[in-house]
Design a protein around this motif. Structure first.
Motif, PDB file in Angstrom:
ATOM      1  N   ASP A  44      -2.138   3.792  51.173  1.00  0.00           N
ATOM      2  CA  ASP A  44      -3.495   4.348  51.061  1.00  0.00           C
ATOM      3  C   ASP A  44      -4.324   3.561  50.049  1.00  0.00           C
ATOM      4  OD1 ASP A  44      -2.830   6.359  52.852  1.00  0.00           O
ATOM      5  OD2 ASP A  44      -2.317   7.803  51.275  1.00  0.00           O
ATOM      6  N   LEU A  45      -3.658   2.814  49.179  1.00  0.00           N
ATOM      7  CA  LEU A  45      -4.353   2.069  48.130  1.00  0.00           C
ATOM      8  C   LEU A  45      -4.819   0.687  48.574  1.00  0.00           C
ATOM      9  CD1 LEU A  45      -1.918   2.958  45.204  1.00  0.00           C
ATOM     10  CD2 LEU A  45      -3.990   4.168  45.903  1.00  0.00           C
ATOM     11  N   ILE A  46      -4.462   0.285  49.774  1.00  0.00           N
ATOM     12  CA  ILE A  46      -4.867  -1.032  50.274  1.00  0.00           C
ATOM     13  C   ILE A  46      -6.365  -1.020  50.530  1.00  0.00           C
ATOM     14  CG2 ILE A  46      -4.630  -2.691  52.162  1.00  0.00           C
ATOM     15  CD1 ILE A  46      -1.741  -1.733  52.482  1.00  0.00           C
ATOM     16  N   SER A  47      -7.052  -1.992  49.965  1.00  0.00           N
ATOM     17  CA  SER A  47      -8.508  -2.082  50.087  1.00  0.00           C
ATOM     18  C   SER A  47      -8.919  -2.359  51.530  1.00  0.00           C
ATOM     19  CB  SER A  47      -9.031  -3.197  49.179  1.00  0.00           C
ATOM     20  OG  SER A  47     -10.410  -3.362  49.369  1.00  0.00           O
ATOM     21  N   GLU A  48      -9.993  -1.733  51.953  1.00  0.00           N
ATOM     22  CA  GLU A  48     -10.490  -1.875  53.321  1.00  0.00           C
ATOM     23  C   GLU A  48     -11.551  -2.961  53.439  1.00  0.00           C
ATOM     24  OE1 GLU A  48     -11.764   1.942  54.690  1.00  0.00           O
ATOM     25  OE2 GLU A  48      -9.898   2.902  54.104  1.00  0.00           O
ATOM     26  N   GLU A  49     -11.630  -3.873  52.490  1.00  0.00           N
ATOM     27  CA  GLU A  49     -12.667  -4.902  52.480  1.00  0.00           C
ATOM     28  C   GLU A  49     -12.272  -6.157  53.235  1.00  0.00           C
ATOM     29  OE1 GLU A  49     -13.670  -5.539  48.413  1.00  0.00           O
ATOM     30  OE2 GLU A  49     -14.403  -3.518  48.137  1.00  0.00           O
ATOM     31  N   ASN A  50     -11.155  -6.133  53.904  1.00  0.00           N
ATOM     32  CA  ASN A  50     -10.641  -7.293  54.619  1.00  0.00           C
ATOM     33  C   ASN A  50     -10.672  -6.992  56.118  1.00  0.00           C
ATOM     34  OD1 ASN A  50      -8.712  -9.042  55.901  1.00  0.00           O
ATOM     35  ND2 ASN A  50      -7.886  -9.516  53.876  1.00  0.00           N
ATOM     36  N   GLU A  51     -11.077  -7.946  56.917  1.00  0.00           N
ATOM     37  CA  GLU A  51     -11.164  -7.743  58.362  1.00  0.00           C
ATOM     38  C   GLU A  51      -9.803  -7.430  58.966  1.00  0.00           C
ATOM     39  OE1 GLU A  51     -12.677  -6.986  61.906  1.00  0.00           O
ATOM     40  OE2 GLU A  51     -13.895  -7.377  60.134  1.00  0.00           O
ATOM     41  N   PRO A  98       5.784   2.638  54.084  1.00  0.00           N
ATOM     42  CA  PRO A  98       4.650   1.847  54.574  1.00  0.00           C
ATOM     43  C   PRO A  98       4.298   2.214  56.021  1.00  0.00           C
ATOM     44  CG  PRO A  98       6.401   0.425  53.721  1.00  0.00           C
ATOM     45  CD  PRO A  98       6.927   1.816  53.745  1.00  0.00           C
ATOM     46  N   TYR A  99       3.025   2.428  56.260  1.00  0.00           N
ATOM     47  CA  TYR A  99       2.558   2.674  57.618  1.00  0.00           C
ATOM     48  C   TYR A  99       1.473   1.677  58.011  1.00  0.00           C
ATOM     49  CZ  TYR A  99      -1.477   4.852  55.422  1.00  0.00           C
ATOM     50  OH  TYR A  99      -2.594   5.077  54.666  1.00  0.00           O
ATOM     51  N   LEU A 100       0.819   1.090  57.038  1.00  0.00           N
ATOM     52  CA  LEU A 100      -0.267   0.149  57.307  1.00  0.00           C
ATOM     53  C   LEU A 100       0.175  -1.296  57.085  1.00  0.00           C
ATOM     54  CD1 LEU A 100      -3.247   0.076  58.112  1.00  0.00           C
ATOM     55  CD2 LEU A 100      -3.836   0.218  55.697  1.00  0.00           C
ATOM     56  N   ALA A 101       1.013  -1.528  56.105  1.00  0.00           N
ATOM     57  CA  ALA A 101       1.461  -2.887  55.787  1.00  0.00           C
ATOM     58  C   ALA A 101       2.142  -3.580  56.968  1.00  0.00           C
ATOM     59  CB  ALA A 101       2.378  -2.871  54.566  1.00  0.00           C
ATOM     60  N   PRO A 102       2.994  -2.892  57.757  1.00  0.00           N
ATOM     61  CA  PRO A 102       3.591  -3.578  58.910  1.00  0.00           C
ATOM     62  C   PRO A 102       2.543  -4.042  59.928  1.00  0.00           C
ATOM     63  CG  PRO A 102       4.832  -1.592  58.420  1.00  0.00           C
ATOM     64  CD  PRO A 102       3.616  -1.567  57.557  1.00  0.00           C
ATOM     65  N   LEU A 103       1.513  -3.234  60.139  1.00  0.00           N
ATOM     66  CA  LEU A 103       0.447  -3.630  61.060  1.00  0.00           C
ATOM     67  C   LEU A 103      -0.318  -4.836  60.525  1.00  0.00           C
ATOM     68  CD1 LEU A 103      -0.992  -0.146  62.100  1.00  0.00           C
ATOM     69  CD2 LEU A 103       0.343  -1.705  63.506  1.00  0.00           C
ATOM     70  N   ILE A 104      -0.557  -4.846  59.225  1.00  0.00           N
ATOM     71  CA  ILE A 104      -1.268  -5.962  58.606  1.00  0.00           C
ATOM     72  C   ILE A 104      -0.439  -7.238  58.730  1.00  0.00           C
ATOM     73  CG2 ILE A 104      -2.121  -6.887  56.409  1.00  0.00           C
ATOM     74  CD1 ILE A 104      -2.827  -3.951  55.675  1.00  0.00           C
ATOM     75  N   GLU A 105       0.870  -7.127  58.508  1.00  0.00           N
ATOM     76  CA  GLU A 105       1.748  -8.294  58.638  1.00  0.00           C
ATOM     77  C   GLU A 105       1.752  -8.826  60.067  1.00  0.00           C
ATOM     78  OE1 GLU A 105       5.538  -7.057  57.140  1.00  0.00           O
ATOM     79  OE2 GLU A 105       4.769  -6.817  55.095  1.00  0.00           O
ATOM     80  N   GLN A 106       1.768  -7.922  61.050  1.00  0.00           N
ATOM     81  CA  GLN A 106       1.718  -8.339  62.456  1.00  0.00           C
ATOM     82  C   GLN A 106       0.412  -9.071  62.757  1.00  0.00           C
ATOM     83  OE1 GLN A 106       2.176  -4.812  64.800  1.00  0.00           O
ATOM     84  NE2 GLN A 106       4.385  -4.689  64.492  1.00  0.00           N
ATOM     85  N   LEU A 107      -0.691  -8.532  62.267  1.00  0.00           N
ATOM     86  CA  LEU A 107      -1.990  -9.164  62.510  1.00  0.00           C
ATOM     87  C   LEU A 107      -2.084 -10.520  61.822  1.00  0.00           C
ATOM     88  CD1 LEU A 107      -4.270  -6.032  62.235  1.00  0.00           C
ATOM     89  CD2 LEU A 107      -3.982  -7.468  64.253  1.00  0.00           C
ATOM     90  N   ASP A 108      -1.571 -10.610  60.593  1.00  0.00           N
ATOM     91  CA  ASP A 108      -1.577 -11.896  59.892  1.00  0.00           C
ATOM     92  C   ASP A 108      -0.744 -12.934  60.636  1.00  0.00           C
ATOM     93  OD1 ASP A 108      -3.305 -11.278  57.820  1.00  0.00           O
ATOM     94  OD2 ASP A 108      -1.703 -10.683  56.434  1.00  0.00           O
ATOM     95  N   ALA A 109       0.424 -12.508  61.131  1.00  0.00           N
ATOM     96  CA  ALA A 109       1.281 -13.429  61.887  1.00  0.00           C
ATOM     97  C   ALA A 109       0.579 -13.885  63.162  1.00  0.00           C
ATOM     98  CB  ALA A 109       2.612 -12.761  62.219  1.00  0.00           C
ATOM     99  N   ALA A 110      -0.109 -12.977  63.843  1.00  0.00           N
ATOM    100  CA  ALA A 110      -0.831 -13.333  65.065  1.00  0.00           C
ATOM    101  C   ALA A 110      -1.972 -14.299  64.762  1.00  0.00           C
ATOM    102  CB  ALA A 110      -1.362 -12.079  65.745  1.00  0.00           C
ATOM    103  N   LEU A 111      -2.665 -14.071  63.650  1.00  0.00           N
ATOM    104  CA  LEU A 111      -3.758 -14.978  63.266  1.00  0.00           C
ATOM    105  C   LEU A 111      -3.227 -16.367  62.923  1.00  0.00           C
ATOM    106  CD1 LEU A 111      -6.019 -12.633  61.107  1.00  0.00           C
ATOM    107  CD2 LEU A 111      -6.540 -13.599  63.351  1.00  0.00           C
ATOM    108  N   LYS A 112      -2.094 -16.423  62.220  1.00  0.00           N
ATOM    109  CA  LYS A 112      -1.505 -17.721  61.883  1.00  0.00           C
ATOM    110  C   LYS A 112      -1.048 -18.444  63.147  1.00  0.00           C
ATOM    111  CE  LYS A 112       0.016 -16.541  57.245  1.00  0.00           C
ATOM    112  NZ  LYS A 112       1.139 -16.214  56.381  1.00  0.00           N
ATOM    113  N   GLU A 113      -0.458 -17.700  64.071  1.00  0.00           N
ATOM    114  CA  GLU A 113      -0.009 -18.296  65.325  1.00  0.00           C
ATOM    115  C   GLU A 113      -1.205 -18.819  66.122  1.00  0.00           C
ATOM    116  OE1 GLU A 113       2.587 -17.130  69.304  1.00  0.00           O
ATOM    117  OE2 GLU A 113       2.191 -15.609  67.784  1.00  0.00           O
TER     118      GLU A 113
END
Length: 126
Positions: A44-51, A98-113
């Motif tokens: 819940d503490l993860i900032s929402e200022e990142n796309e 964690p409920y949001l961090a795994p989704l963020i990691e998946q999105l970051d991996a997809a963006l890098k790919e």
């Protein structure tokens, strides 16, 4: 664009003796931060200022998204009243998963790919 600063966590987790040494300090820090006393979870503490974070929030299941909003609004109200929740309503360590961090990691991996695939140059045959 990395979401978080460089961390020593993988180094510590790879060494059980170091993990045992650092764990009491980590537990103390979590308690001192006070977010669990307000009914929040770490994600819940993860900032929402990142796309990337905004995309991950859109991918949350409806119940999880509702629960997140409820926790944030309740914590805001409690903060304005300068109170903390009763101890039986604090977030327990086993609930703080964690409920949001795994989704963020998946999105970051997809963006890098995607970036890696976009920069591929075709080989020319002679």
């Amino acid at each position: 664009m990395p979401l978080v600063a460089p961390t020593l966590a993988p180094y510590v987790k790879a060494r059980p003796w170091l993990s045992k040494l650092v764990q009491p300090l980590a537990n103390w820090y979590i308690g001192a931060s006070g977010y669990r006393q307000m009914g929040l979870r770490a994600d819940d503490l993860i900032s929402e200022e990142n796309e990337t974070v905004l995309q991950a929030l859109r991918r949350l299941p409806p119940k999880e998204a509702y629960d997140r909003i409820y926790r944030l609004r309740r914590a805001t109200q409690i903060s304005l009243q300068q109170k903390v929740l009763p101890k039986n309503e604090w977030t327990k360590p086993e609930e703080d998963v964690p409920y949001l961090a795994p989704l963020i990691e998946q999105l970051d991996a997809a963006l890098k790919e995607r970036a890696a695939l976009d920069t591929l140059a075709p080989l020319k045959k002679h």
